[in-house]
Design an enzyme around this catalytic site. Structure first.
Site, short mmCIF file in Angstrom:
data_model
loop_
_atom_site.label_atom_id
_atom_site.label_comp_id
_atom_site.label_asym_id
_atom_site.label_seq_id
_atom_site.Cartn_x
_atom_site.Cartn_y
_atom_site.Cartn_z
N GLY A 39 10.82 -4.04 1.79
CA GLY A 39 11.76 -3.12 1.60
C GLY A 39 13.08 -3.23 0.89
CG ASP A 40 15.65 -1.04 0.49
OD1 ASP A 40 14.95 -0.04 0.04
OD2 ASP A 40 16.59 -0.94 1.13
N PRO A 92 0.81 -1.15 0.02
CG PRO A 92 0.07 -0.98 2.37
CD PRO A 92 0.76 -1.92 1.31
CE LYS A 94 4.02 -2.59 4.18
NZ LYS A 94 4.84 -1.55 4.51
CB CYS A 122 2.34 5.44 7.76
SG CYS A 122 2.47 7.01 6.59
NE ARG A 161 10.63 3.46 -1.19
CZ ARG A 161 12.07 3.40 -1.07
NH1 ARG A 161 12.61 4.76 -1.26
NH2 ARG A 161 12.60 2.49 -0.15
#
Length: 346
Positions: free
Chosen positions: A209-210, A24, A147, A108, A233
């Site tokens: 993550g990454d 998300p 999360k 977040c 991302r």
């Protein structure tokens, strides 16, 4: 036994088609993007974060974030807040509105969220975390997922304790971003905490993550023994990454990159969906950031050319001109069409 399918991954009653998920992301994972990522191989998608305060749901932004009409199962709605009773009420209302899974945001790092004692700020108060998890799980008859990050800061890495609270409360799966809150999105994610959490829990654990390539996804799955990976991302401008990761997990090699025509079709479909979902005015504005991400991932252009093309696209004021520009940009002679003298750049 392959990395791709050691056994079917199940969250509540839902059996996932694969182990690659869309994370998300506020302002990114709207309905058009979720549907696109599903089509291109994401086995699980989560909607944008929605405030737990129903008094704010009348805004256009909240209404659009809560729109899951026409989406296939399961419809996963993420809620954020700092009050157990309010979160439980929000979960119940969203379930009544058609949510099939409730995801609680405790990851977040944004200041405007943490300043309201929500998101990753909750990780500082384990008692409150327990109260929230228990209240939300007891409020609905649908699966509740969570999360988190590894902790608030480097000195309070309490992800393992939070994970245990989650399992005890009845959380159905846990996604862990391998950064603490103070890192935000800087530095590098670490996976030792995720591996530690996985070794102690019986519920599905998802590594986040990454995760930027098929090889990285495979390495993280091996290292952490997580049940799935969650891509954030790296999917911006590259929604093909879900199929690419899944193909690599199944076959141990990369699949062919999308052709120029495939890229044109996906980008065109995405823009048309944005225009239809948001309306022409808002859709045109939102399309600009997505086009910027697509261009940043387009190796046909140098960084300087990418910047110039982004400026061109940002100056377009209608859906029609954006669509016409995309056809030119995805043509084999795009540089001549868009960057030569007498073109858009003139």
């Amino acid at each position: 036994m392959t990395l791709a399918t050691p056994q079917p991954l199940k969250i509540g009653p839902y059996v996932l088609s694969n182990r690659v998920m869309l994370a998300p992301m506020a302002g990114v994972t709207d309905q058009p993007f979720r549907q696109l990522c599903r089509r291109l191989g994401a086995g699980w998608v989560v909607g944008e974060m929605v405030t737990a305060d129903p008094n704010l749901w009348h805004t256009r932004k909240s209404k659009l974030r809560m729109d899951h009409s026409g989406e296939p199962d399961p419809r996963v709605v993420q809620i954020a807040g700092g009050d157990a009773e309010m979160l439980a009420h929000a979960a119940k209302l969203n379930a009544e509105l058609g949510a099939q899974v409730i995801d609680i945001n405790m990851g977040c790092p944004a200041k405007k969220v943490c300043n309201k004692a929500a998101g990753s700020a909750l990780l500082r108060d384990e008692k409150l975390v327990g109260e929230i998890l228990e209240a939300v799980v007891n409020a609905v008859d649908i699966p509740v997922t969570l999360k988190i990050r590894t902790g608030w800061c480097a000195h309070s890495n309490n992800g393992v304790r939070i994970a245990r609270l989650a399992e005890q409360a009845g959380i159905q799966s846990l996604a862990v971003h391998g950064r603490h809150r103070e890192q935000r999105y800087t530095g590098w994610a670490e996976y030792d905490t995720i591996a530690d959490i996985k070794s102690r829990l019986g519920i599905p654990v998802i590594a986040n993550g990454d995760i930027t390539s098929p090889e990285k996804a495979a390495d993280i799955l091996r290292y952490t023994q997580a049940d799935a990976v969650m891509v954030g991302r790296a999917a911006q401008g590259n929604p093909w990454i879900f199929h690419q990761i899944q193909h690599f997990l199944e076959h141990g090699e990369r699949c062919a990159l999308p052709s120029l025509e495939e890229r044109r079709g996906v980008l065109m479909d995405h823009l048309i969906a944005l225009h239809a979902f948001y309306g022409s005015t808002m859709g045109v504005r939102i399309a600009r950031k997505h086009l910027g991400w697509y261009l940043s991932d387009d190796a046909r252009f140098t960084p300087a050319q990418q910047r110039e093309l982004k400026q061109q696209f940002n100056g377009l004021a209608s859906a029609e001109t954006q669509i016409h520009w995309i056809n030119d940009a995805m043509a084999p002679d795009a540089i001549k069409r868009l960057l030569a003298k007498g073109s858009y750049a003139a």
